[in-house]
Design a protein around this motif. Structure first.
Motif, mmCIF file in Angstrom:
data_model
loop_
_atom_site.group_PDB
_atom_site.id
_atom_site.type_symbol
_atom_site.label_atom_id
_atom_site.label_comp_id
_atom_site.label_asym_id
_atom_site.label_seq_id
_atom_site.Cartn_x
_atom_site.Cartn_y
_atom_site.Cartn_z
ATOM 1 N N LEU A 161 13.671 6.822 0.476
ATOM 2 C CA LEU A 161 13.153 7.643 1.572
ATOM 3 C C LEU A 161 14.290 8.222 2.395
ATOM 4 O O LEU A 161 14.263 9.405 2.778
ATOM 5 N N VAL A 162 15.312 7.420 2.654
ATOM 6 C CA VAL A 162 16.477 7.910 3.408
ATOM 7 C C VAL A 162 17.168 9.025 2.628
ATOM 8 O O VAL A 162 17.620 10.018 3.214
ATOM 9 N N SER A 163 17.232 8.888 1.313
ATOM 10 C CA SER A 163 17.837 9.945 0.501
ATOM 11 C C SER A 163 17.089 11.263 0.659
ATOM 12 O O SER A 163 17.702 12.331 0.729
ATOM 13 N N ILE A 164 15.751 11.193 0.731
ATOM 14 C CA ILE A 164 14.963 12.418 0.939
ATOM 15 C C ILE A 164 15.254 13.008 2.314
ATOM 16 O O ILE A 164 15.386 14.225 2.473
ATOM 17 N N LEU A 165 15.377 12.158 3.305
ATOM 18 C CA LEU A 165 15.701 12.645 4.655
ATOM 19 C C LEU A 165 17.071 13.316 4.703
ATOM 20 O O LEU A 165 17.267 14.313 5.397
ATOM 21 N N LYS A 215 8.110 23.226 7.838
ATOM 22 C CA LYS A 215 8.417 24.023 9.023
ATOM 23 C C LYS A 215 9.309 23.255 9.996
ATOM 24 O O LYS A 215 9.400 22.023 9.959
ATOM 25 N N ASP A 216 9.972 24.013 10.878
ATOM 26 C CA ASP A 216 10.857 23.400 11.863
ATOM 27 C C ASP A 216 10.116 22.382 12.728
ATOM 28 O O ASP A 216 10.630 21.290 13.006
ATOM 29 N N ALA A 217 8.919 22.753 13.173
ATOM 30 C CA ALA A 217 8.164 21.851 14.047
ATOM 31 C C ALA A 217 7.840 20.542 13.335
ATOM 32 O O ALA A 217 7.890 19.460 13.937
ATOM 33 N N GLN A 218 7.541 20.627 12.060
ATOM 34 C CA GLN A 218 7.257 19.415 11.304
ATOM 35 C C GLN A 218 8.492 18.533 11.177
ATOM 36 O O GLN A 218 8.411 17.312 11.328
ATOM 37 N N ILE A 219 9.652 19.171 10.881
ATOM 38 C CA ILE A 219 10.889 18.393 10.771
ATOM 39 C C ILE A 219 11.189 17.684 12.084
ATOM 40 O O ILE A 219 11.554 16.498 12.107
ATOM 41 N N ILE A 220 11.036 18.393 13.195
ATOM 42 C CA ILE A 220 11.325 17.799 14.503
ATOM 43 C C ILE A 220 10.405 16.615 14.770
ATOM 44 O O ILE A 220 10.838 15.544 15.236
ATOM 45 N N ASN A 221 9.098 16.796 14.471
ATOM 46 C CA ASN A 221 8.148 15.700 14.707
ATOM 47 C C ASN A 221 8.483 14.481 13.869
ATOM 48 O O ASN A 221 8.485 13.342 14.357
ATOM 49 N N TRP A 222 8.771 14.713 12.587
ATOM 50 C CA TRP A 222 9.106 13.590 11.725
ATOM 51 C C TRP A 222 10.403 12.913 12.161
ATOM 52 O O TRP A 222 10.480 11.677 12.213
ATOM 53 N N LEU A 223 11.429 13.705 12.459
ATOM 54 C CA LEU A 223 12.711 13.114 12.865
ATOM 55 C C LEU A 223 12.562 12.313 14.145
ATOM 56 O O LEU A 223 13.200 11.254 14.313
ATOM 57 N N HIS A 224 11.728 12.815 15.054
ATOM 58 C CA HIS A 224 11.500 12.086 16.305
ATOM 59 C C HIS A 224 10.897 10.712 16.013
ATOM 60 O O HIS A 224 11.291 9.698 16.619
ATOM 61 N N GLU A 225 9.951 10.656 15.087
ATOM 62 C CA GLU A 225 9.351 9.374 14.736
ATOM 63 C C GLU A 225 10.328 8.482 13.973
ATOM 64 O O GLU A 225 10.371 7.268 14.184
ATOM 65 N N GLU A 273 0.860 -1.183 0.000
ATOM 66 C CA GLU A 273 0.000 0.000 0.000
ATOM 67 C C GLU A 273 0.902 1.242 0.000
ATOM 68 O O GLU A 273 1.519 1.564 1.010
ATOM 69 N N THR A 274 0.982 1.918 -1.120
ATOM 70 C CA THR A 274 1.975 2.990 -1.297
ATOM 71 C C THR A 274 1.396 4.387 -1.226
ATOM 72 O O THR A 274 2.155 5.361 -1.296
ATOM 73 N N THR A 275 0.073 4.542 -1.066
ATOM 74 C CA THR A 275 -0.532 5.877 -1.113
ATOM 75 C C THR A 275 -0.004 6.770 -0.006
ATOM 76 O O THR A 275 0.489 7.884 -0.242
ATOM 77 N N ASP A 276 -0.099 6.296 1.234
ATOM 78 C CA ASP A 276 0.393 7.099 2.360
ATOM 79 C C ASP A 276 1.903 7.315 2.276
ATOM 80 O O ASP A 276 2.408 8.369 2.662
ATOM 81 N N PHE A 277 2.622 6.317 1.770
ATOM 82 C CA PHE A 277 4.078 6.432 1.651
ATOM 83 C C PHE A 277 4.465 7.536 0.665
ATOM 84 O O PHE A 277 5.371 8.325 0.928
ATOM 85 N N GLU A 278 3.745 7.618 -0.449
ATOM 86 C CA GLU A 278 4.021 8.663 -1.435
ATOM 87 C C GLU A 278 3.693 10.042 -0.866
ATOM 88 O O GLU A 278 4.411 11.017 -1.112
ATOM 89 N N LEU A 279 2.596 10.137 -0.110
ATOM 90 C CA LEU A 279 2.256 11.404 0.530
ATOM 91 C C LEU A 279 3.305 11.817 1.549
ATOM 92 O O LEU A 279 3.632 12.993 1.707
ATOM 93 N N LEU A 280 3.869 10.832 2.260
ATOM 94 C CA LEU A 280 4.939 11.102 3.221
ATOM 95 C C LEU A 280 6.166 11.663 2.516
ATOM 96 O O LEU A 280 6.750 12.664 2.959
ATOM 97 N N LYS A 281 6.561 11.061 1.410
ATOM 98 C CA LYS A 281 7.719 11.563 0.664
ATOM 99 C C LYS A 281 7.460 12.972 0.144
ATOM 100 O O LYS A 281 8.353 13.829 0.168
ATOM 101 N N HIS A 282 6.233 13.199 -0.301
ATOM 102 C CA HIS A 282 5.887 14.523 -0.811
ATOM 103 C C HIS A 282 6.005 15.572 0.290
ATOM 104 O O HIS A 282 6.509 16.678 0.070
ATOM 105 N N GLN A 283 5.546 15.240 1.475
ATOM 106 C CA GLN A 283 5.606 16.201 2.573
ATOM 107 C C GLN A 283 7.046 16.477 2.999
ATOM 108 O O GLN A 283 7.422 17.622 3.257
ATOM 109 N N LEU A 284 7.865 15.434 3.061
ATOM 110 C CA LEU A 284 9.267 15.631 3.455
ATOM 111 C C LEU A 284 10.034 16.433 2.409
ATOM 112 O O LEU A 284 11.014 17.113 2.739
#
Length: 637
Positions: free
Chosen positions: A109-113, A84-94, A67-78
């Motif tokens: 995905l790691v390359s995007i990070l 924003k800084d708060a978003q980066i912190i939340n994602w990095l924490h997870e 199931e790749t839909t949510d995964f593609e949306l995640l890559k798009h957001q990153l």
């Protein structure tokens, strides 16, 4: 607009509250007020924190099931440039909590990070990102190389960084590299190829090269096992710059720039005379010359040599005092690089001065360097070209290093001259007892080193006590060397031969002019025919030798070298006249001049030789700036 949207909602709330109990009403009114007063609701844009039906772990597990839909949306957001800084912190924490799922299959995905703009963010983002890197490489070493590439890519300034941010960004990069190295001990072996791969081309900007070399040298501080390889990489690149910038090209570029400046100034004469007068009145000297080199490659080399000299000084000195152990360790690394890169390279002009500089810190280092060169020279197992180059380095170093005392010069001359006499003993009567560069190259190179050293150091050798000085020079038995069948005066550079002949004649050590004249008569020009007609060439440098420590020309870095450097003192008219006159009986140059009486053969009757045998107009590779000229004194009549 907002009030119009809220009005129907408020009316419906009033109707709803009339049917409720007072306690419940009070509670729900407070809840509604809190909701209406939230910053996000009225004044802030909506957050881009969409969880796509679950946590990061859920998204990755769904992706694993196809199931790749949510995964593609995640890559798009990153990948969102407005993240924003708060978003980066939340994602990095997870992500830190889910690194076990970031296998090789998720390298995209790691390359995007790794492309997240973390350096230009708040301190909280930087700290969270460093923590993420540590967790990632410790749990998934398959991503070690991409992490290292990302860090090294920031060793050069980015177009969106201000100069004020560079230092802080570089510090953060080195923290990141140290974090990775702490979790993965094998980091150095993976890092070195990446450092080589990312080294900027020499035609990149001065700032880019400067920053990259500076950061490479910083790496050696906390990864000392890489120091030798990093120094080798840097010096190899410097050497390419050096050999791509011949000394003549630098001189021509400077001359052109100076002429251009002079023309511009001449057109402006009279416009600022009042200001110049004021400066003179205030005893101010305003220099119009810039430290910038006119030749673009020389400018890059100058900047990088300045960085290298600063690094050597900083490593060898702790709290302003020389640290012997640090200095010895760095000296060993630099000698290793010297042997591998510098010694086999012909006619480099500036890079070799890193050895000159570190040897100036302590006499023991200079003596160790001379001993190292001597072993290279007299070892018959070394290639002839290496032995000859080692001889050139010995002569140039003894002549030019102001920090080498006379006692060390004497010890080296003794060593070299004794070897030359033994070589003559073995060769002068055998089948190879004739002048041939291919057979006797190291011998000729040693002769030239001795002659060159004598030219620069003879005054110091004779200073204070002429009697002892002359006795020492006579003990070297230059006459046997000059008169031998190998004929070194025919092979050595004419500029060196001419002045050596003048000095040895003055002190009546040996008379060279008869041999010089005979060599000139035997000299046969090389005639080559081409489409442009016949060309007559005269080989004035059969050894193809050079003087490695000829005057340093790079404006910034020469400030480090000049205080340690022995420049050639141009001969005055009186000196020229004195060189034509041998010391005779009864002359008194100091209190010990009576040593000459009756003990030194005089040369009152000089065999007449054509003047042009001495006044050679052939060119030599010796630089015209700060070095002996091609011709020194007229032939003695």
């Amino acid at each position: 607009m907002i009030s119009k949207l809220l009005h129907p909602l408020i009316q419906s709330v009033d109707v709803y509250l009339k049917n409720k109990k007072p306690q419940t009403v009070a509670f729900e009114i407070n809840a509604i007020n809190d909701f209406l007063n939230r910053d996000e609701f009225i004044s802030s844009p909506p957050r881009k924190t969409v969880r796509f039906g679950g946590t990061l772990t859920d998204i990755l597990l769904k992706y694993d099931k196809g199931e790749t839909t949510d995964f593609e949306l995640l890559k798009h957001q990153l990948s969102d440039p407005d993240i924003k800084d708060a978003q980066i912190i939340n994602w990095l924490h997870e992500f830190r909590a889910s690194v076990a799922y970031l296998t090789k299959e998720l390298e995209q995905l790691v390359s995007i990070l790794l492309k997240l703009p973390w350096l230009r963010r708040s301190r909280e983002v930087v700290e969270e990102y460093l923590g993420f890197l540590g967790n990632l490489v410790s749990a998934q070493t398959v991503h070690l190389r991409p992490c290292l590439r990302m860090i090294v890519s920031h060793f050069v300034p980015q177009y969106f960084f201000l100069s004020l941010d560079l230092s802080e960004n570089f510090n953060t990069c080195h923290r990141a590299l140290q974090t990775v190295a702490r979790y993965v001990p094998s980091t150095p072996q993976f890092l070195m190829p990446i450092l080589v791969e990312n080294f900027p081309f020499i035609n990149k900007s001065e700032r880019t090269l400067e920053c990259y070399v500076h950061n490479l040298l910083r790496v050696t501080v906390y990864l000392p096992t890489l120091r030798l390889q990093i120094l080798e990489l840097i010096i190899e690149k410097l050497l390419k710059l050096d050999v791509s910038t011949p000394q003549q090209d630098i001189e021509d570029a400077e001359e052109t720039a100076n002429n251009s400046d002079s023309e511009e100034k001449s057109t402006e004469e009279g416009l600022f005379d009042m200001e110049e007068d004021e400066e003179r009145k205030g005893n101010k000297v305003v220099s119009s010359s810039s430290d910038r080199m006119a030749h673009p490659l020389a400018e890059r080399l100058d900047i990088l040599m300045t960085i290298l000299f600063s690094y050597i000084k900083d490593v060898c000195h702790v709290d302003g005092k020389l640290d012997i152990n640090n200095t010895k360790d760095l000296y060993r690394d630099l000698v290793s690089v010297f042997d591998k890169l510098i010694l086999p390279t012909h006619a480099s002009c500036h890079v070799q001065y890193f050895m000159f500089y570190i040897c100036s810190f302590k006499l023991g280092l200079a003596e160790a360097f001379l001993d190292h060169l001597w072993k290279k020279l007299h070892d018959p197992n070394n290639p002839s070209v290496i032995r000859q180059t080692a001889g050139s380095y010995i002569g140039s170093f003894l002549a030019r290093a102001k920090f080498i005392p006379v006692v060390t010069v004497k010890a080296c001359l003794d060593l070299l001259v004794n070897w030359m006499h033994k070589y003559i003993d073995n060769q002068d009567t055998g089948a190879n007892a004739y002048c041939d560069v291919a057979l006797h190259g190291p011998f000729y190179s040693t002769c030239q080193a001795v002659f060159y050293t004598l030219i620069f150091r003879h005054k110091q050798l004779l200073d204070g006590n002429l009697r002892k000085g002359l006795s020492y020079l006579q003990s070297l038995n230059f006459e046997r060397i000059v008169m031998c069948q190998l004929n070194p005066l025919k092979i050595c550079i004419p500029s060196v031969v001419n002045l050596f002949a003048a000095i040895t004649r003055k002190y009546q050590l040996v008379f060279c002019y008869t041999i010089i004249e005979r060599n000139n008569r035997q000299f046969i020009p090389v005639v080559r025919s081409g489409t442009g007609g016949d060309l007559v060439q005269t080989c004035t440098n059969p050894l193809d030798s050079f003087f490695p420590f000829d005057p340093y020309m790079l404006k910034r870095s020469k400030k480090t070298i000049d205080p340690l450097y022995q420049f050639w003192e141009e001969l005055s008219a009186e000196d020229l006249e004195n060189l034509k006159k041998p010391i005779k009986k009864g002359t008194s140059e100091d209190e010990d001049d009576d040593f000459l009486k009756g003990e030194t053969p005089q040369n009152d009757g000089v065999v007449g030789i054509a003047p042009n045998s001495y006044e050679s107009n052939t060119r030599s590779p010796v630089s015209s700036i700060g070095s002996p000229p091609d011709c020194y004194v007229p032939y003695p009549q």
